[in-house]
Design an enzyme around this catalytic site. Structure first.
Site, PDB file in Angstrom:
ATOM      1  N   GLN A  80      43.568  16.952  34.763  1.00  0.00           N
ATOM      2  CA  GLN A  80      42.689  17.130  33.605  1.00  0.00           C
ATOM      3  C   GLN A  80      43.391  17.920  32.496  1.00  0.00           C
ATOM      4  OE1 GLN A  80      39.851  15.527  33.502  1.00  0.00           O
ATOM      5  NE2 GLN A  80      39.247  16.210  31.478  1.00  0.00           N
ATOM      6  N   ALA A  98      36.569  16.514  28.911  1.00  0.00           N
ATOM      7  CA  ALA A  98      36.243  17.865  29.375  1.00  0.00           C
ATOM      8  C   ALA A  98      37.481  18.741  29.442  1.00  0.00           C
ATOM      9  CB  ALA A  98      35.602  17.788  30.748  1.00  0.00           C
ATOM     10  N   GLU A 124      28.237   7.511  27.609  1.00  0.00           N
ATOM     11  CA  GLU A 124      29.265   6.913  28.458  1.00  0.00           C
ATOM     12  C   GLU A 124      28.577   6.059  29.502  1.00  0.00           C
ATOM     13  OE1 GLU A 124      32.112   9.598  30.148  1.00  0.00           O
ATOM     14  OE2 GLU A 124      32.801  10.309  28.193  1.00  0.00           O
TER      15      GLU A 124
HETATM   16 ZN   LIG Z   1      34.138   9.654  33.458  1.00  0.00          ZN
END
Ligand SMILES: [Zn+2]
Length: 295
Positions: free
Chosen positions: A175, A196, A259
């Site tokens: 990430q 994120a 989303e």
């Molecule tokens: Zn996702």
């Protein structure tokens, strides 16, 4: 005379020590709490100030909302003391680390993050098609979510809909790379709307997966919303314990744009409740405050 003097000095010592000890006890018992000494004090202040706040739109429709509120309270809501902040932005001082990261009903968003370097210990490879062939990290999910995904994909097939996985588990270090790339590409403010920050990704829980049609057309793209696969997922995911985590027009509550491909395992019971009430996970835990969409 000696006795009186002795008694007087004992009384004097008792007065001195008693005074000091009372001070300590007073502090320990929090009869006179010292502001900022208690780490929860800040939250309490926010809660108290809210009691006097004018009713929000939500509070003006009492029946169903009151029922929901009671329900969440009954369950000893672990997110009940959340400071109320704009959910679309990161607020460094309001960020809290979730206490039970292995809970399938976990809330992870801009305000709640996973413990640093959290990694589930029951990651498996779900036996479903993916839009890539490599056996890599993003093919994994936690066992409970993997089993549910297999059942969901099988049910879709029965309806003539062929789904595929696009991206499942993601470690914190992955990430870091992804988020930094997006920031380089679009700038921090824009990147925060769809990606994120490390520690705040639902993909790190091992309970979330981006799904697509087997053709991979429109995979993880806006146009997925108009596909038969997206329609099927929206109508049936809850039957298998998944929710559409970032629904349309709820960015002001979830902190993320729509989303349709990002589904999150929460268990069948909770998924059904969230689907039927048409709410977000934030609303379920009563941590979301609507913010001005035009800001
Ligand atoms: Zn996702």
């Amino acid at each position: 005379m000696k006795l009186i003097r002795m008694l007087l000095s004992i009384a004097f010592i008792a007065f001195l020590t008693g005074g000091i000890l009372t001070g300590c006890d007073g502090f320990i018992n929090q009869e006179k709490p010292i502001i900022n000494e208690n780490p929860d004090q800040g939250n309490q202040d926010i809660k108290d100030s809210e009691k006097n706040a004018p009713p929000t739109e939500k509070e003006q429709t009492p029946n169903q909302d009151q029922k929901d509120q009671n329900k969440t309270d009954e369950k000893d809501n672990p997110y009940a003391n959340a400071p109320k902040v704009d959910p679309t932005e990161y607020h460094e001082k309001a960020i809290q680390v979730v206490a039970e990261p292995n809970d399938v009903a976990i809330l992870v968003n801009k305000q709640y993050r996973l413990p640093d370097q959290y990694e589930p210990d029951d990651l498996v490879y779900p036996d479903v098609p993916f839009i890539f062939s490599e056996k890599v990290e993003k093919r994994k999910l936690r066992k409970v979510a993997a089993k549910a995904l297999e059942k969901m994909f099988a049910a879709a097939e029965k309806d003539g809909v062929y789904l595929a996985g696009a991206s499942g588990y993601r470690s914190q270090s992955t990430q870091v790379t992804i988020y930094n790339n997006y920031v380089d590409q679009d700038g921090k403010e824009k990147a925060d709307r769809y990606s994120a920050r490390p520690g705040h990704s639902e993909h790190q829980t091992g309970l979330s997966i981006d799904v697509s049609g087997i053709s991979a057309e429109c995979a993880v793209e806006e146009c997925f919303a108009d596909t038969a696969e997206a329609k099927w997922v929206a109508d049936h995911a809850h039957e298998h314990g998944f929710i559409i985590r970032y629904p349309k027009d709820k960015e002001n509550l979830t902190g993320y744009i729509y989303e349709p491909w990002h589904i999150r395992y929460v268990g069948k019971e909770l998924a059904k409740e969230i689907f039927e009430q048409d709410i977000t996970l934030e609303e379920y835990y009563n941590v979301a405050i609507p913010v001005n969409e035009n800001k």
